[in-house]
Design a protein around this motif. Structure first.
Motif, PDB file in Angstrom:
ATOM      1  N   LEU A  46       0.387   2.728  16.844  1.00 12.40           N
ATOM      2  CA  LEU A  46       1.185   3.651  16.027  1.00 12.40           C
ATOM      3  C   LEU A  46       1.321   3.148  14.589  1.00 12.40           C
ATOM      4  CD1 LEU A  46       4.025   4.762  18.475  1.00 12.40           C
ATOM      5  CD2 LEU A  46       1.921   5.963  17.858  1.00 12.40           C
ATOM      6  N   ALA A  47       1.431   1.836  14.417  1.00  7.52           N
ATOM      7  CA  ALA A  47       1.491   1.280  13.061  1.00  7.52           C
ATOM      8  C   ALA A  47       0.173   1.515  12.328  1.00  7.52           C
ATOM      9  CB  ALA A  47       1.811  -0.209  13.122  1.00  7.52           C
ATOM     10  N   LEU A  48      -0.942   1.357  13.029  1.00  3.68           N
ATOM     11  CA  LEU A  48      -2.248   1.601  12.415  1.00  3.68           C
ATOM     12  C   LEU A  48      -2.432   3.082  12.097  1.00  3.68           C
ATOM     13  CD1 LEU A  48      -4.344  -0.794  14.671  1.00  3.68           C
ATOM     14  CD2 LEU A  48      -3.919  -1.080  12.220  1.00  3.68           C
ATOM     15  N   VAL A  49      -1.886   3.956  12.936  1.00  4.29           N
ATOM     16  CA  VAL A  49      -1.911   5.397  12.635  1.00  4.29           C
ATOM     17  C   VAL A  49      -1.151   5.679  11.348  1.00  4.29           C
ATOM     18  CG1 VAL A  49      -1.069   7.660  13.391  1.00  4.29           C
ATOM     19  CG2 VAL A  49      -2.260   6.178  15.016  1.00  4.29           C
ATOM     20  N   HIS A  50       0.002   5.037  11.187  1.00  8.31           N
ATOM     21  CA  HIS A  50       0.809   5.234   9.986  1.00  8.31           C
ATOM     22  C   HIS A  50       0.023   4.910   8.724  1.00  8.31           C
ATOM     23  CE1 HIS A  50       4.380   5.261   7.406  1.00  8.31           C
ATOM     24  NE2 HIS A  50       3.963   4.105   6.922  1.00  8.31           N
ATOM     25  N   HIS A  51      -0.824   3.899   8.805  1.00  8.88           N
ATOM     26  CA  HIS A  51      -1.613   3.474   7.638  1.00  8.88           C
ATOM     27  C   HIS A  51      -2.990   4.129   7.593  1.00  8.88           C
ATOM     28  CE1 HIS A  51       1.236   0.539   6.097  1.00  8.88           C
ATOM     29  NE2 HIS A  51       1.447   0.138   7.339  1.00  8.88           N
ATOM     30  N   ARG A  52      -3.234   5.099   8.464  1.00  7.06           N
ATOM     31  CA  ARG A  52      -4.481   5.867   8.533  1.00  7.06           C
ATOM     32  C   ARG A  52      -5.703   5.011   8.897  1.00  7.06           C
ATOM     33  NH1 ARG A  52      -6.676   8.568   4.501  1.00  7.06           N
ATOM     34  NH2 ARG A  52      -5.748   7.383   2.797  1.00  7.06           N
ATOM     35  N   LEU A  53      -5.453   3.808   9.411  1.00  6.03           N
ATOM     36  CA  LEU A  53      -6.554   2.992   9.914  1.00  6.03           C
ATOM     37  C   LEU A  53      -6.975   3.477  11.303  1.00  6.03           C
ATOM     38  CD1 LEU A  53      -5.168  -0.460   8.787  1.00  6.03           C
ATOM     39  CD2 LEU A  53      -7.118   0.748   7.792  1.00  6.03           C
ATOM     40  N   VAL A  54      -6.070   4.166  11.960  1.00  3.16           N
ATOM     41  CA  VAL A  54      -6.313   4.798  13.257  1.00  3.16           C
ATOM     42  C   VAL A  54      -5.781   6.213  13.175  1.00  3.16           C
ATOM     43  CG1 VAL A  54      -5.637   4.778  15.713  1.00  3.16           C
ATOM     44  CG2 VAL A  54      -6.285   2.652  14.581  1.00  3.16           C
ATOM     45  N   SER A  55      -6.407   7.120  13.948  1.00  5.10           N
ATOM     46  CA  SER A  55      -5.949   8.510  13.988  1.00  5.10           C
ATOM     47  C   SER A  55      -5.874   8.952  15.450  1.00  5.10           C
ATOM     48  CB  SER A  55      -6.913   9.403  13.192  1.00  5.10           C
ATOM     49  OG  SER A  55      -6.420  10.721  13.113  1.00  5.10           O
TER      50      SER A  55
END
Length: 239
Positions: A46-55
């Motif tokens: 979820l943290a990586l999603v926040h930074h758009r590194l993950v979707s």
């Protein structure tokens, strides 16, 4: 080999990103791939999603995010695309057909590089074109070496069968006849990253009238050679 940097949270985030290289992944699959605790994986994802590194895809699965593409472009480190031009031109000239490289992005395969046949009837696929993962030899390549769960998911409503993909894995290349578009044939081979994982498919495509109903017999060797050149370029650039 110990890949630890000594900074635990970064190492764990890198494990999550490495696991997503194979394609859309559920939380349970991420836990299994990383060996990390489920709450830890969920919090990191979820943290990586926040930074758009993950979707997230439309099914809620985790996928690599658009920020990674932006960073790679800015750094000039998209080694596959940097190496692709001369290889695709040589492949096009050797076969007389349009040549492309496809990467998987979620439920689609995207053309990231191409060399079009300059004249005559041809299969034109501009860079950036999104095509289905359910049909075509490049889709077969991008799915054939996936793990069991992703393989089963990818085969739902696909134009090819498990037997076809078993043949792809055995011989190391794929062909299709009118799967994606009537009258169009193609041949594809896998490009592997430094870890050995299939990260892209290199393809040629054109009318069945020229490629015949056995396009692999005509062109599999040269397409596989192009894939090996790209795989070796990625390996050298990683040394």
């Amino acid at each position: 080999m110990d890949n630890s940097s000594g900074v635990g949270v970064i190492d764990k985030a890198a494990q999550v990103l490495d696991a997503l290289e194979a394609g859309p992944t559920t939380l349970a699959q991420l836990v299994a791939a990383t060996g990390l605790a489920r709450p830890t994986v969920h919090r990191l994802a979820l943290a990586l999603v926040h930074h758009r590194l993950v979707s997230r895809d439309i099914q809620g699965r985790f996928v690599l995010g658009s920020r990674l593409v932006e960073l790679a472009s800015a750094a000039g480190e998209d080694r596959l695309i940097a190496s692709a031009g001369p290889v695709l031109i040589q492949l096009r000239d050797a076969t007389g057909e349009s040549a492309q490289i496809f990467r998987r992005q979620g439920d689609w395969r995207v053309c990231v590089a191409s060399a079009e046949r300059p004249i005559g009837l041809r299969d034109t696929i501009p860079v950036g074109t999104q095509l289905s993962m359910k049909a075509g030899s490049a889709a077969q390549i991008l799915l054939a070496w996936e793990d069991h769960d992703r393989l089963l998911d990818g085969l739902q409503n696909a134009r090819f069968t498990p037997t076809v993909l078993a043949g792809v894995r055995r011989r190391g290349w794929a062909q299709s006849l009118g799967e994606r578009e009537p009258g169009v044939a193609s041949v594809s081979a896998p490009v592997r990253g430094p870890s050995g994982r299939v990260i892209a498919a290199v393809s040629i495509s054109g009318p069945i009238e020229r490629l015949t109903r056995q396009p692999g017999r005509l062109h599999a060797e040269v397409v596989c050679n192009a894939a090996r050149v790209l795989t070796e370029a990625l390996r050298k650039n990683n040394d």
